[in-house]
Design a protein around this motif. Structure first.
Motif, short mmCIF file in Angstrom:
data_model
loop_
_atom_site.label_atom_id
_atom_site.label_comp_id
_atom_site.label_asym_id
_atom_site.label_seq_id
_atom_site.Cartn_x
_atom_site.Cartn_y
_atom_site.Cartn_z
N MET A 1 0.85 -1.19 0.00
CA MET A 1 0.00 0.00 0.00
C MET A 1 0.89 1.23 0.00
O MET A 1 1.73 1.41 0.88
N ASP A 2 0.63 2.07 -0.98
CA ASP A 2 1.45 3.27 -1.19
C ASP A 2 1.45 4.15 0.05
O ASP A 2 0.39 4.49 0.58
N GLY A 3 2.63 4.52 0.51
CA GLY A 3 2.76 5.38 1.68
C GLY A 3 2.51 4.67 2.99
O GLY A 3 2.48 5.31 4.04
N ALA A 54 7.63 -7.66 -4.90
CA ALA A 54 7.71 -6.25 -5.34
C ALA A 54 6.52 -5.95 -6.24
O ALA A 54 6.28 -6.68 -7.21
N GLN A 55 5.79 -4.88 -5.92
CA GLN A 55 4.68 -4.51 -6.81
C GLN A 55 5.07 -3.32 -7.67
O GLN A 55 5.55 -2.31 -7.17
N LEU A 56 4.87 -3.47 -8.97
CA LEU A 56 5.26 -2.43 -9.93
C LEU A 56 4.03 -1.91 -10.68
O LEU A 56 3.04 -2.61 -10.84
N GLY A 223 -8.79 -13.07 -3.02
CA GLY A 223 -9.77 -11.99 -2.90
C GLY A 223 -9.29 -10.90 -1.95
O GLY A 223 -8.44 -11.14 -1.08
N ASN A 224 -9.88 -9.73 -2.11
CA ASN A 224 -9.44 -8.59 -1.30
C ASN A 224 -10.57 -7.58 -1.14
O ASN A 224 -11.29 -7.29 -2.08
N GLY A 225 -10.68 -7.07 0.10
CA GLY A 225 -11.63 -6.00 0.35
C GLY A 225 -12.37 -6.13 1.66
O GLY A 225 -13.08 -7.11 1.87
N ASP A 226 -12.14 -5.16 2.55
CA ASP A 226 -12.92 -4.98 3.78
C ASP A 226 -12.72 -6.06 4.83
O ASP A 226 -13.57 -6.22 5.71
N ILE A 227 -11.63 -6.79 4.78
CA ILE A 227 -11.40 -7.81 5.81
C ILE A 227 -10.88 -7.14 7.07
O ILE A 227 -9.90 -6.41 7.04
N GLY A 248 -5.51 -5.30 3.80
CA GLY A 248 -4.87 -3.98 3.72
C GLY A 248 -5.17 -3.16 4.96
O GLY A 248 -4.48 -3.25 5.98
N ARG A 249 -6.27 -2.41 4.90
CA ARG A 249 -6.55 -1.45 5.97
C ARG A 249 -6.78 -2.11 7.32
O ARG A 249 -6.55 -1.49 8.35
N GLY A 250 -7.20 -3.39 7.30
CA GLY A 250 -7.45 -4.10 8.56
C GLY A 250 -6.20 -4.26 9.42
O GLY A 250 -6.30 -4.52 10.62
C1 LIG Z 1 -3.53 4.39 1.33
C2 LIG Z 1 -3.71 3.22 0.41
C3 LIG Z 1 -2.68 2.88 -0.45
C4 LIG Z 1 -2.82 1.79 -1.33
N1 LIG Z 1 -1.80 1.46 -2.14
C5 LIG Z 1 -1.89 0.35 -2.89
C6 LIG Z 1 -0.78 -0.09 -3.69
O1 LIG Z 1 0.29 0.54 -3.70
N2 LIG Z 1 -0.95 -1.22 -4.41
C7 LIG Z 1 -2.11 -1.94 -4.40
O2 LIG Z 1 -2.20 -2.98 -5.05
N3 LIG Z 1 -3.17 -1.54 -3.68
C8 LIG Z 1 -3.07 -0.42 -2.93
N4 LIG Z 1 -4.14 -0.05 -2.17
C9 LIG Z 1 -5.38 -0.85 -2.20
C10 LIG Z 1 -5.32 -1.95 -1.12
O3 LIG Z 1 -4.23 -2.82 -1.41
C11 LIG Z 1 -6.58 -2.78 -1.09
O4 LIG Z 1 -6.80 -3.33 -2.36
C12 LIG Z 1 -7.81 -1.97 -0.69
O5 LIG Z 1 -7.50 -1.08 0.36
C13 LIG Z 1 -8.94 -2.90 -0.26
O6 LIG Z 1 -8.51 -3.81 0.71
P1 LIG Z 1 -8.72 -3.54 2.29
O7 LIG Z 1 -10.19 -3.30 2.52
O8 LIG Z 1 -8.21 -4.81 2.95
O9 LIG Z 1 -7.91 -2.34 2.64
C14 LIG Z 1 -4.03 1.04 -1.33
C15 LIG Z 1 -5.05 1.40 -0.46
C16 LIG Z 1 -4.92 2.47 0.39
C17 LIG Z 1 -6.06 2.81 1.32
#
Ligand SMILES: Cc1cc2nc3c(=O)[nH]c(=O)nc-3n(C[C@H](O)[C@H](O)[C@H](O)COP(=O)(O)O)c2cc1C
Length: 377
Positions: A1-3, A54-56, A223-227, A248-250
């Protein structure tokens, strides 16, 4: 996740809970090949994190070919192509989720990245693909800092893709079929379209349809989202029949999130023998002392790796740690102005004086020597 998922955070996560696999922040192929040196700091990692991918992102197949050499030469365990970023300056230029609109280019990019991996594994020197000598030297220095050796064993690493359900409408079945033609090792699907950004709920039914399309192929569908909990992990895997999930955010402010992954795995597999029973809460609720210890360790790692100048980037993490305990808001208000790990330590000490928490202060570990690998020469 960026930053967010920089090397300091990922190291803390690896020490606290150890996910099965971890991803770097997304990094531009152009920056990797010819950007300023400091932009490669998103590709610093430590051996403790492995497997680390590494994600590009980008839209130029030739740059993906070159960048794949860099990723391999740095010793990553996988290369993931971002086809899901919705941000305007990425997607509207045709990178990230913009690639959903240009499936032919997406194919070309996957082929170029794979060719880069194959040629590197076959012995092609990274210096032979058009990188400046200074870039080659920097890669070697990063390797020495991490592992003590300038080079890594040659091997072919897996190629994967992270994407969304569609651009402005859900087209996941067709889109997954396209991607499968290139036989990536893994496709991760975030259950929203680009247009949705992060709004609404992730559509796990659509992710389940994607999993059915990929079923019977050698590509793993994740899968991904809201976990938000390990119970969610188990439920989503069972319901959508995906082979795994990304979180991610979890995990923000909770780097111990992955501690109970074995229990979730057992539940998802329908096994009650080794995991807790269904419906039982088994998320780790770290107590305040533990929370503050981890927060301080994180701040110190960040400082050791990126220095004080970049400490403001750490503040959002500090804010995420400050929730769910008495007077968390007051502590958060101070933490988001911290400029060093010493500030963090002081704020924790002040909190402990006002709350019965002396153990938190007394036992906060002395500055742990950050792995030398984490500073990029
Ligand atoms: C601040 C932020 C930065 C993110 N950066 C990336 C990233 O660099 N690469 C990527 O694949 N997804 C990125 N995402 C998306 C997350 O990987 C993820 O797909 C999304 O937040 C949904 O999953 P979650 O509900 O588990 O957070 C980013 C999300 C956020 C909120």
């Amino acid at each position: 996740m960026d930053g967010v998922t920089d090397a300091a955070f990922r190291l803390v996560v690896a020490r606290q809970g150890r996910p099965d696999v971890t991803f770097t922040e997304f990094t531009s192929v152009g920056d990797i090949c010819r950007g300023p040196d400091f932009l490669l700091s998103s590709l610093i990692f430590s051996e403790e994190e492995r497997p680390v991918v590494a994600q590009l992102y980008g839209k130029d197949p030739a740059l993906f070919y070159q960048a794949a050499h860099v990723v391999c030469e740095l010793g990553f365990d996988g290369l993931d192509i971002n086809m899901g970023c919705p941000s305007r300056n990425v997607a509207s230029s045709g990178s990230g989720a913009g690639l959903i609109k240009t499936p032919d280019l997406a194919h070309e990019i996957m082929r170029a990245a794979r060719q880069g991996i194959t040629d590197w594994a076959g012995g092609q020197p990274v210096a032979a693909v058009g990188l400046k000598q200074a870039r080659v030297e920097l890669i070697r220095a990063m390797n020495v800092n991490r592992s003590g050796r300038p080079d890594v064993p040659r091997r072919s690493i897996p190629l994967s893709v992270k994407t969304r359900l569609g651009y402005d409408s859900v087209v996941i079945e067709q889109w997954i079929s396209h991607l499968l033609e290139e036989r990536p090792a893994v496709i991760s699907v975030h259950g929203r379209t680009l247009q949705q950004m992060y709004r609404g709920a992730a559509d796990w039914a659509a992710i389940g349809r994607a999993a059915r399309v990929a079923g019977g192929t050698e590509t793993l569908l994740v899968g991904n989202g809201d976990i938000q909990s390990m119970q969610d992990v188990a439920d989503r895997i069972r319901e959508a029949q995906v082979q795994g999930v990304l979180v991610g955010r979890g995990a923000l402010g909770t780097p111990w999130f992955f501690r109970n992954k074995e229990a979730a795995r057992a539940l998802a597999n329908g096994s009650e023998a080794t995991g807790p029973r269904l419906g039982e809460r088994f998320d780790v609720q770290a107590d305040r002392v533990e929370r503050f210890r981890v927060m301080l360790e994180h701040a110190r790692q960040f400082e050791a790796l990126f220095g004080n100048d970049r400490f403001p980037r750490m503040r959002k993490h500090l804010g995420w740690y400050c929730k769910g305990f008495p007077h968390a808001a007051a502590m958060r208000a101070r933490m988001v102005r911290a400029s060093s790990s010493a500030d963090v330590e002081r704020i924790v000490a002040d909190y402990a004086l006002s709350e019965p928490l002396s153990a938190a202060v007394a036992d906060v570990p002395a500055r742990s020597a950050p792995p030398a690998s984490l500073s990029c020469a």
